[in-house]
Design a protein around this motif. Structure first.
Motif, PDB file in Angstrom:
ATOM      1  N   UNK A 386      -2.334  -7.318  15.279  1.00 50.93           N
ATOM      2  CA  UNK A 386      -2.434  -5.743  15.087  1.00 50.93           C
ATOM      3  C   UNK A 386      -1.163  -4.907  15.997  1.00 50.93           C
ATOM      4  N   UNK A 387      -1.105  -5.371  17.087  1.00 46.60           N
ATOM      5  CA  UNK A 387      -0.459  -4.463  17.943  1.00 46.60           C
ATOM      6  C   UNK A 387       1.409  -4.214  17.405  1.00 46.60           C
ATOM      7  N   UNK A 388       1.771  -5.566  16.888  1.00 44.96           N
ATOM      8  CA  UNK A 388       3.055  -5.501  16.356  1.00 44.96           C
ATOM      9  C   UNK A 388       2.859  -4.813  15.028  1.00 44.96           C
ATOM     10  N   UNK A 389       1.946  -4.832  14.163  1.00 47.15           N
ATOM     11  CA  UNK A 389       1.906  -4.213  13.053  1.00 47.15           C
ATOM     12  C   UNK A 389       1.736  -2.590  13.311  1.00 47.15           C
ATOM     13  N   UNK A 390       0.917  -2.183  14.510  1.00 46.43           N
ATOM     14  CA  UNK A 390       0.890  -0.706  14.638  1.00 46.43           C
ATOM     15  C   UNK A 390       2.238  -0.519  15.022  1.00 46.43           C
ATOM     16  N   UNK A 391       2.732  -1.092  15.806  1.00 43.53           N
ATOM     17  CA  UNK A 391       4.317  -0.656  16.298  1.00 43.53           C
ATOM     18  C   UNK A 391       5.300  -0.460  15.137  1.00 43.53           C
ATOM     19  N   UNK A 392       5.018  -1.250  14.068  1.00 42.17           N
ATOM     20  CA  UNK A 392       5.773  -1.199  13.039  1.00 42.17           C
ATOM     21  C   UNK A 392       5.648   0.051  12.147  1.00 42.17           C
ATOM     22  N   UNK A 393       3.999   0.222  11.900  1.00 43.86           N
ATOM     23  CA  UNK A 393       3.792   1.468  11.236  1.00 43.86           C
ATOM     24  C   UNK A 393       3.938   2.728  11.854  1.00 43.86           C
ATOM     25  N   UNK A 404       5.798  -1.593   1.106  1.00 43.23           N
ATOM     26  CA  UNK A 404       5.811  -2.857   1.553  1.00 43.23           C
ATOM     27  C   UNK A 404       5.120  -3.566  -0.052  1.00 43.23           C
ATOM     28  N   UNK A 405       5.948  -4.638  -0.128  1.00 40.31           N
ATOM     29  CA  UNK A 405       5.690  -5.419  -1.211  1.00 40.31           C
ATOM     30  C   UNK A 405       5.251  -6.875  -0.855  1.00 40.31           C
ATOM     31  N   UNK A 406       4.024  -7.321  -1.229  1.00 42.73           N
ATOM     32  CA  UNK A 406       3.091  -8.275  -0.646  1.00 42.73           C
ATOM     33  C   UNK A 406       2.726  -9.190  -1.684  1.00 42.73           C
ATOM     34  N   UNK A 407       2.328 -10.603  -1.319  1.00 44.35           N
ATOM     35  CA  UNK A 407       1.729 -11.532  -2.203  1.00 44.35           C
ATOM     36  C   UNK A 407       0.409 -12.016  -1.521  1.00 44.35           C
ATOM     37  N   UNK A 408       0.323 -13.342  -1.639  1.00 47.62           N
ATOM     38  CA  UNK A 408      -0.752 -14.139  -0.795  1.00 47.62           C
ATOM     39  C   UNK A 408      -2.112 -14.157  -1.288  1.00 47.62           C
ATOM     40  N   UNK A 409      -2.671 -12.932  -1.504  1.00 47.30           N
ATOM     41  CA  UNK A 409      -4.100 -12.620  -1.769  1.00 47.30           C
ATOM     42  C   UNK A 409      -4.512 -13.153  -3.184  1.00 47.30           C
ATOM     43  N   UNK A 410      -3.887 -13.290  -4.035  1.00 49.38           N
ATOM     44  CA  UNK A 410      -4.331 -13.611  -5.487  1.00 49.38           C
ATOM     45  C   UNK A 410      -4.954 -12.429  -6.067  1.00 49.38           C
ATOM     46  N   UNK A 411      -4.855 -11.421  -5.559  1.00 52.93           N
ATOM     47  CA  UNK A 411      -5.554 -10.185  -5.910  1.00 52.93           C
ATOM     48  C   UNK A 411      -4.460  -9.031  -5.794  1.00 52.93           C
ATOM     49  N   UNK A 412      -4.628  -8.173  -6.936  1.00 55.94           N
ATOM     50  CA  UNK A 412      -3.975  -6.889  -6.703  1.00 55.94           C
ATOM     51  C   UNK A 412      -4.718  -5.968  -5.748  1.00 55.94           C
ATOM     52  N   UNK A 413      -4.015  -5.543  -4.695  1.00 53.45           N
ATOM     53  CA  UNK A 413      -4.425  -4.820  -3.691  1.00 53.45           C
ATOM     54  C   UNK A 413      -3.466  -3.873  -3.506  1.00 53.45           C
ATOM     55  N   UNK A 414      -3.437  -2.679  -3.847  1.00 48.90           N
ATOM     56  CA  UNK A 414      -2.683  -1.619  -3.695  1.00 48.90           C
ATOM     57  C   UNK A 414      -3.275  -0.397  -2.779  1.00 48.90           C
ATOM     58  N   UNK A 415      -2.401  -0.026  -1.731  1.00 50.23           N
ATOM     59  CA  UNK A 415      -3.035   0.517  -0.745  1.00 50.23           C
ATOM     60  C   UNK A 415      -2.188   1.773  -0.030  1.00 50.23           C
ATOM     61  N   UNK A 416      -2.711   2.723   0.555  1.00 54.69           N
ATOM     62  CA  UNK A 416      -2.030   3.668   1.783  1.00 54.69           C
ATOM     63  C   UNK A 416      -1.676   2.912   3.034  1.00 54.69           C
ATOM     64  N   UNK A 417      -0.644   3.018   3.366  1.00 58.61           N
ATOM     65  CA  UNK A 417      -0.605   2.581   4.980  1.00 58.61           C
ATOM     66  C   UNK A 417      -0.763   3.410   5.886  1.00 58.61           C
ATOM     67  N   UNK A 418      -1.770   3.477   6.813  1.00 61.42           N
ATOM     68  CA  UNK A 418      -2.017   4.502   7.983  1.00 61.42           C
ATOM     69  C   UNK A 418      -1.153   3.991   9.227  1.00 61.42           C
ATOM     70  N   UNK A 430       2.988   4.952   4.496  1.00 57.31           N
ATOM     71  CA  UNK A 430       3.756   4.516   3.348  1.00 57.31           C
ATOM     72  C   UNK A 430       2.640   3.867   2.505  1.00 57.31           C
ATOM     73  N   UNK A 431       3.258   2.833   1.546  1.00 58.45           N
ATOM     74  CA  UNK A 431       2.501   2.372   0.558  1.00 58.45           C
ATOM     75  C   UNK A 431       2.710   0.833   0.473  1.00 58.45           C
ATOM     76  N   UNK A 432       1.690   0.095   0.030  1.00 56.20           N
ATOM     77  CA  UNK A 432       1.918  -1.390   0.155  1.00 56.20           C
ATOM     78  C   UNK A 432       1.167  -1.803  -1.246  1.00 56.20           C
ATOM     79  N   UNK A 433       1.758  -2.676  -1.894  1.00 61.42           N
ATOM     80  CA  UNK A 433       1.700  -3.399  -3.274  1.00 61.42           C
ATOM     81  C   UNK A 433       1.478  -4.766  -2.907  1.00 61.42           C
TER      82      UNK A 433
END
Length: 517
Positions: A386-393, A404-418, A430-433
């Motif tokens: 989380x510390x590295x993620x928050x610095x990046x955000x 951000x374009x992502x995989x891994x979850x085997x799900x569609x999860x579309x989110x706002x990035x805070x 930002x936004x993440x797909x």
């Protein structure tokens, strides 16, 4: 369908020959000047694994093939290097050949061929093919990126990930090919390292998990035999990166999932084999040639001034996963490693692009798995760092239109990035797909999925869309907006499927976040 036997050589050859009808519609090979007449006696079917292209530049692209007449048993090639001729043409009939040459397919590289073609025109479609020993490859089509200073235009990009052979057929690629993307971004889990299952839809080759180079080669060859995947590779360039299953589930750096069962020296040998086989089967440049248990995969691609694509490696440089909330917040824990993080931040700060895209194998937005008070996270994802993620955000607040374009979850999860998921009132930056899987998890029970996940939505208000169908995401990127479609299929349990658009979403330039249309 269960208990399907592994494909034999005849069936694999049939699948490979089906790619674009081989080269049946193209004219005979037009030889170049002063070509040495060296007779080659090779087994039939050397181009069983088809062709591919990748990492498009404004003036070039990587072309790939691998000679493998017996693909599931080491390849079946003689133990010597083989010259392979290649051609690039401005038309599908090869009447206007613009580049040609000869590459060497060497035993040490599994007789794979990587040709880094340059001198092409920007934003232009091309056709390519290979020949050796009197055998002609299927014809592939590719496309170069726009010129560096091009402003405006449109880019159609597909996002795919997670294709488990045993969980189903790769039917979403048939629809992807019909949608005709300019480029495909694949963010990990191209193969799965699991052993064969007697109850699988399609059974993995071999007798167990791959550990050696030949075993990984056989696994990649099996996946490449899927006709829909082969046809998609022959239709558009791919930009690829790996996640965990290309090596070992949930590995971190040189730490396996089960250190007690895989001593360090043994796992280093496994990494070395896995990375070598990955390079041999992907259309990537020589910068990705592995050095033992190391491979350089993070890189940057430009699509004019419209989009910059930053491709991450979130496996090779990470700290071991946390085991609790305190570890997840530890500021010393890294996902990217110091060098990659500097490279990413510098690239974001200095970007001239309208859209700054980040291909990240694992989810960046928070996933709170515990309904009600308290938090429960996936520690393998960015929630565990989380510390590295928050610095990046925080950096995202200074960046034009990060997505951000992502995989891994085997799900569609579309989110706002805070900026800070610990503070629900922090700004959207930002936004993440998170794209669903091509086949992993098979045809999921939708009612069971809703019963498990819907109670979590109030604790994750940044989620805009949540779904468990198989498929991929398609993006039409313009200067003023990104129009996204979630394309899904009705089944992956059969070789043919019915596709549809599950949802449409939009990201507007200058307005962080994503909305349903």
């Amino acid at each position: 369908m269960t208990g399907t036997p592994r494909p034999d050589r005849r069936r694999v050859l049939t699948a490979g020959a089906a790619v674009l009808g081989a080269a049946a519609s193209a004219p005979i090979w037009v030889p170049g000047p002063a070509r040495a007449a060296v007779p080659l006696r090779l087994p039939d079917g050397v181009f069983t694994l088809g062709v591919a292209s990748g990492d498009p530049l404004p003036d070039g692209v990587v072309l790939w093939t691998r000679l493998a007449p017996d693909p599931l048993h080491g390849g079946g090639m003689p133990g010597r290097r083989v010259p392979v001729e290649w051609q690039v043409a401005a038309d599908a009939r090869f009447t206007r050949i613009v580049r040609r040459g000869t590459a060497q397919a060497r035993p040490a590289s599994g007789h794979s061929v990587h040709v880094d073609v340059r001198g092409l025109r920007p934003a232009t479609p091309y056709w390519y093919r290979f020949r050796t020993g009197g055998q002609l490859s299927p014809v592939g089509r590719t496309r170069t990126a726009p010129a560096p200073h091009t402003v405006g235009g449109r880019l159609r990009m597909a996002l795919a990930s997670c294709q488990n052979w045993q969980h189903g057929y790769f039917t979403p690629y048939a629809d992807m090919r019909a949608q005709d993307p300019d480029v495909v971004v694949f963010v990990g889990d191209y193969i799965y390292e699991s052993g064969p299952s007697a109850t699988a839809v399609r059974r993995h080759e071999g007798a167990g998990e791959p550990y050696s180079l030949e075993q990984y080669r056989n696994r990649y060859a099996q996946y490449r035999s899927d006709p829909d995947l082969a046809a998609m590779h022959a239709h558009a360039p791919f930009v690829v990166t790996f996640d965990d299953h290309e090596v070992d589930n949930d590995f971190a750096g040189q730490i396996p999932q089960d250190p007690g069962a895989q001593p360090h020296a043994a796992f280093v040998a496994r990494l070395t084999a896995a990375y070598r086989a990955y390079y041999e089967h992907m259309p990537v440049r020589a910068t990705a040639v592995p050095d033992g248990p190391h491979i350089r995969m993070y890189r940057r691609l430009e699509f004019g001034r419209l989009a910059r694509l930053n491709v991450l490696d979130t496996r090779q440089y990470r700290s071991d996963q946390a085991t609790g909330p305190e570890g997840a917040r530890d500021p010393s824990r890294t996902m990217l490693g110091a060098a990659q993080k500097r490279w990413l931040v510098d690239g974001l700060r200095r970007s001239p692009a309208r859209w700054n895209l980040i291909a990240s194998q694992i989810m960046m937005a928070e996933t709170d798995l515990r309904p009600g008070p308290g938090k429960l996270w996936y520690y393998d994802a960015w929630d565990g760092y989380q510390a590295e993620r928050n610095a990046l955000l925080r950096e995202f607040r200074r960046v034009d239109n990060p997505v951000v374009l992502t995989g891994d979850r085997h799900l569609t999860m579309v989110s706002d990035l805070r900026a800070d998921f610990a503070d629900p009132g922090s700004p959207v930056v930002g936004a993440e797909f998170v794209g669903t899987s091509v086949s992993s998890n098979g045809d999921q029970d939708q009612a069971a999925f809703r019963a498990e996940w819907d109670p979590r939505r109030p604790d994750n208000p940044h989620w805009k869309l949540l779904d468990a169908h198989r498929g991929y995401h398609l993006f039409d990127i313009r200067p003023d907006r990104i129009d996204a479609r979630v394309r899904v299929v009705d089944t992956v349990l059969r070789p043919r499927a019915v596709p549809r658009t599950l949802a449409r979403l939009r990201v507007d330039a200058g307005r962080p976040g994503v909305r349903l249309v």
